[in-house]
Design a protein around this motif. Structure first.
Motif, mmCIF file in Angstrom:
data_model
loop_
_atom_site.group_PDB
_atom_site.id
_atom_site.type_symbol
_atom_site.label_atom_id
_atom_site.label_comp_id
_atom_site.label_asym_id
_atom_site.label_seq_id
_atom_site.Cartn_x
_atom_site.Cartn_y
_atom_site.Cartn_z
ATOM 1 N N ASN A 103 16.767 -0.476 17.891
ATOM 2 C CA ASN A 103 16.515 -1.675 17.097
ATOM 3 C C ASN A 103 17.148 -1.603 15.711
ATOM 4 O O ASN A 103 17.247 -2.617 15.020
ATOM 5 C CB ASN A 103 15.004 -1.891 16.944
ATOM 6 C CG ASN A 103 14.327 -2.147 18.277
ATOM 7 O OD1 ASN A 103 14.893 -2.787 19.148
ATOM 8 N ND2 ASN A 103 13.114 -1.631 18.439
ATOM 9 N N LYS A 104 17.583 -0.408 15.299
ATOM 10 C CA LYS A 104 18.125 -0.226 13.953
ATOM 11 C C LYS A 104 19.622 0.042 13.933
ATOM 12 O O LYS A 104 20.250 -0.021 12.879
ATOM 13 C CB LYS A 104 17.398 0.929 13.259
ATOM 14 C CG LYS A 104 15.899 0.713 13.119
ATOM 15 C CD LYS A 104 15.236 1.893 12.413
ATOM 16 C CE LYS A 104 13.742 1.651 12.247
ATOM 17 N NZ LYS A 104 13.073 2.782 11.552
ATOM 18 N N CYS A 105 20.197 0.362 15.080
ATOM 19 C CA CYS A 105 21.607 0.760 15.130
ATOM 20 C C CYS A 105 22.558 -0.416 14.935
ATOM 21 O O CYS A 105 22.298 -1.524 15.413
ATOM 22 C CB CYS A 105 21.922 1.426 16.465
ATOM 23 S SG CYS A 105 21.198 3.061 16.630
ATOM 24 N N ARG A 106 23.648 -0.135 14.248
ATOM 25 C CA ARG A 106 24.744 -1.081 14.091
ATOM 26 C C ARG A 106 26.026 -0.378 14.519
ATOM 27 O O ARG A 106 26.158 0.845 14.355
ATOM 28 C CB ARG A 106 24.865 -1.545 12.635
ATOM 29 C CG ARG A 106 23.640 -2.289 12.114
ATOM 30 C CD ARG A 106 23.474 -3.636 12.808
ATOM 31 N NE ARG A 106 22.327 -4.378 12.302
ATOM 32 C CZ ARG A 106 21.100 -4.302 12.804
ATOM 33 N NH1 ARG A 106 20.876 -3.481 13.834
ATOM 34 N NH2 ARG A 106 20.117 -5.004 12.316
ATOM 35 N N PRO A 107 26.998 -1.116 15.078
ATOM 36 C CA PRO A 107 28.261 -0.471 15.479
ATOM 37 C C PRO A 107 28.872 0.336 14.338
ATOM 38 O O PRO A 107 28.955 -0.139 13.201
ATOM 39 C CB PRO A 107 29.148 -1.662 15.864
ATOM 40 C CG PRO A 107 28.176 -2.697 16.341
ATOM 41 C CD PRO A 107 26.982 -2.552 15.425
ATOM 42 N N PRO A 167 33.560 -0.635 10.224
ATOM 43 C CA PRO A 167 32.878 -0.437 11.511
ATOM 44 C C PRO A 167 33.783 -0.614 12.718
ATOM 45 O O PRO A 167 33.705 0.165 13.681
ATOM 46 C CB PRO A 167 31.775 -1.502 11.486
ATOM 47 C CG PRO A 167 31.486 -1.706 10.034
ATOM 48 C CD PRO A 167 32.806 -1.557 9.342
ATOM 49 N N GLU A 168 34.663 -1.614 12.682
ATOM 50 C CA GLU A 168 35.519 -1.850 13.847
ATOM 51 C C GLU A 168 36.510 -0.698 14.053
ATOM 52 O O GLU A 168 36.873 -0.373 15.190
ATOM 53 C CB GLU A 168 36.269 -3.178 13.708
ATOM 54 C CG GLU A 168 37.224 -3.285 12.531
ATOM 55 C CD GLU A 168 36.550 -3.761 11.252
ATOM 56 O OE1 GLU A 168 37.285 -4.159 10.325
ATOM 57 O OE2 GLU A 168 35.292 -3.741 11.194
ATOM 58 N N VAL A 169 36.919 -0.064 12.959
ATOM 59 C CA VAL A 169 37.833 1.082 13.067
ATOM 60 C C VAL A 169 37.087 2.300 13.617
ATOM 61 O O VAL A 169 37.615 3.046 14.448
ATOM 62 C CB VAL A 169 38.465 1.409 11.704
ATOM 63 C CG1 VAL A 169 39.342 2.655 11.799
ATOM 64 C CG2 VAL A 169 39.282 0.223 11.200
ATOM 65 N N ILE A 170 35.860 2.501 13.164
ATOM 66 C CA ILE A 170 35.040 3.613 13.661
ATOM 67 C C ILE A 170 34.847 3.494 15.164
ATOM 68 O O ILE A 170 35.024 4.461 15.918
ATOM 69 C CB ILE A 170 33.674 3.635 12.948
ATOM 70 C CG1 ILE A 170 33.846 3.797 11.444
ATOM 71 C CG2 ILE A 170 32.795 4.757 13.521
ATOM 72 C CD1 ILE A 170 32.568 3.591 10.647
ATOM 73 N N VAL A 171 34.487 2.296 15.602
ATOM 74 C CA VAL A 171 34.267 2.059 17.034
ATOM 75 C C VAL A 171 35.553 2.279 17.822
ATOM 76 O O VAL A 171 35.543 2.900 18.893
ATOM 77 C CB VAL A 171 33.720 0.631 17.261
ATOM 78 C CG1 VAL A 171 33.695 0.295 18.756
ATOM 79 C CG2 VAL A 171 32.326 0.500 16.660
ATOM 80 N N CYS A 197 35.332 10.220 13.658
ATOM 81 C CA CYS A 197 35.402 8.794 14.005
ATOM 82 C C CYS A 197 35.021 7.923 12.811
ATOM 83 O O CYS A 197 35.649 6.890 12.553
ATOM 84 C CB CYS A 197 34.471 8.484 15.178
ATOM 85 S SG CYS A 197 35.009 9.139 16.763
ATOM 86 N N ARG A 198 33.994 8.340 12.070
ATOM 87 C CA ARG A 198 33.495 7.508 10.976
ATOM 88 C C ARG A 198 34.334 7.632 9.702
ATOM 89 O O ARG A 198 34.548 6.641 8.998
ATOM 90 C CB ARG A 198 32.044 7.868 10.650
ATOM 91 C CG ARG A 198 31.442 6.978 9.560
ATOM 92 C CD ARG A 198 29.950 7.146 9.443
ATOM 93 N NE ARG A 198 29.406 6.363 8.339
ATOM 94 C CZ ARG A 198 29.071 5.075 8.409
ATOM 95 N NH1 ARG A 198 29.200 4.424 9.554
ATOM 96 N NH2 ARG A 198 28.584 4.433 7.359
ATOM 97 N N PHE A 199 34.831 8.836 9.427
ATOM 98 C CA PHE A 199 35.518 9.059 8.150
ATOM 99 C C PHE A 199 37.029 9.245 8.286
ATOM 100 O O PHE A 199 37.757 9.120 7.307
ATOM 101 C CB PHE A 199 34.915 10.277 7.441
ATOM 102 C CG PHE A 199 33.433 10.155 7.227
ATOM 103 C CD1 PHE A 199 32.916 9.256 6.300
ATOM 104 C CD2 PHE A 199 32.543 10.921 7.965
ATOM 105 C CE1 PHE A 199 31.546 9.128 6.119
ATOM 106 C CE2 PHE A 199 31.178 10.816 7.788
ATOM 107 C CZ PHE A 199 30.673 9.910 6.868
ATOM 108 N N GLY A 200 37.499 9.594 9.476
ATOM 109 C CA GLY A 200 38.926 9.701 9.729
ATOM 110 C C GLY A 200 39.614 10.859 9.030
ATOM 111 O O GLY A 200 40.844 10.847 8.886
ATOM 112 N N LYS A 201 38.860 11.858 8.623
ATOM 113 C CA LYS A 201 39.455 12.968 7.882
ATOM 114 C C LYS A 201 39.864 14.097 8.824
ATOM 115 O O LYS A 201 39.079 14.543 9.663
ATOM 116 C CB LYS A 201 38.472 13.492 6.821
ATOM 117 C CG LYS A 201 38.121 12.434 5.765
ATOM 118 C CD LYS A 201 37.220 12.997 4.692
ATOM 119 C CE LYS A 201 37.935 13.928 3.760
ATOM 120 N NZ LYS A 201 38.968 13.280 2.945
#
Length: 273
Positions: A103-107, A167-171, A197-201
């Motif tokens: 219920n709390k998650c977002r892409p 968010p769209e890049v992370i996904v 995935c989230r930070f791209g480092k």
């Protein structure tokens, strides 16, 4: 020397020697404890969640049976790159059931599933109740409730202090690697993959940083306001491996090991006097 290096690269993670495993840093002003690790591909994720190996404490072996998560047994810790704090975790962060988490998650959210005595498992929420994660040397796309396997979970977007990608890049980063496995993988564990995935480092990837002798990373493990233990590393990947190992064995066992090592060092010193 070449034979020694070759031998080290084939040691299991728990067997890799450190330059000095003893001592506390009560004031955070004393000398740091320098540590270097050399990892082989045998440390691959598998996800380290499948209860690989056993780590012995002073008198007891750590049980890998799944137990209810106890936030109080979680070590407060921080990672610094030179003088910059790039990761920080306080103790007592609440976890909840997978159903509540949905219920709390977002892409683009990073999720961490935890159980006492096991390595934490990280995943990227990609929408439609699904996550992408590294498990058993393969990147998979599964329903969040299936991945949790009964463990409690939490959103951990704020642990790493890097700027997140859109968010769209992370996904897209996560979905583009679904199906990758074995030698196609660039990450040793689920945390490194999800964070990348989230930070791209590139620092989260295998070999993302050249190890040339300097140890710019520091991992500080805080047991109390006056007791801490500091380790130094050459790469972020190495720090994460050690942090996850401490997450698995827990605060109580880790502190007992440090006290035992410290006592052994003092005894050996006394014997040589």
């Amino acid at each position: 020397m070449g034979n020694q290096v070759e031998k080290l690269t084939h040691l299991n993670y728990a067997e890799v020697p450190t330059s000095d495993p003893n001592g506390f840093d009560p004031d955070d002003d004393g000398p740091r404890i320098g540590v270097s690790y050399i990892f082989s591909n045998d440390d691959g994720d598998d996800d380290q969640d499948d209860n690989l190996g056993h780590f012995s404490s002073v008198n007891n072996a750590v049980s890998h049976d799944e137990k209810p998560f106890d936030p109080q047994d979680e070590l407060e810790c921080a990672i610094h790159y030179r003088e910059e704090c790039v990761y920080e975790r306080s103790t007592g962060a609440a976890a909840q059931s997978a159903e509540s988490l949905l219920n709390k998650c977002r892409p683009g959210d990073l999720l961490e599933f935890v159980a006492t005595g096991q390595y934490p498992h990280w995943a990227v929420y990609v929408g439609d109740f699904q996550v992408v994660h590294l498990h058993r040397a393969e990147i998979k796309n599964n329903f969040l409730t299936d991945v949790s396997q009964g463990k409690k979970g939490r959103i951990v977007n704020g642990l790493y202090r890097y700027r997140a990608l859109p968010p769209e890049v992370i996904v897209r980063n996560a979905l583009d690697h679904v199906g990758s496995r074995d030698r196609e993988l660039y990450w040793r564990n689920s945390e490194c993959f999800a964070a990348w995935c989230r930070f791209g480092k590139r620092e989260f990837k295998i070999g993302g940083e050249i190890r040339i002798g300097k140890q710019p990373y520091r991992l500080k493990l805080l047991f109390s306001e006056k007791k801490s233990h500091v380790l130094e590393f050459q790469s972020l990947e190495d720090v994460i491996m050690e942090k996850r190992r401490n997450d698995q064995i827990g605060k109580v066992v880790r502190e007992a090991i440090l006290y035992s090592n410290q006592a052994s060092a003092l005894f050996c010193a006394a014997q040589t006097v």
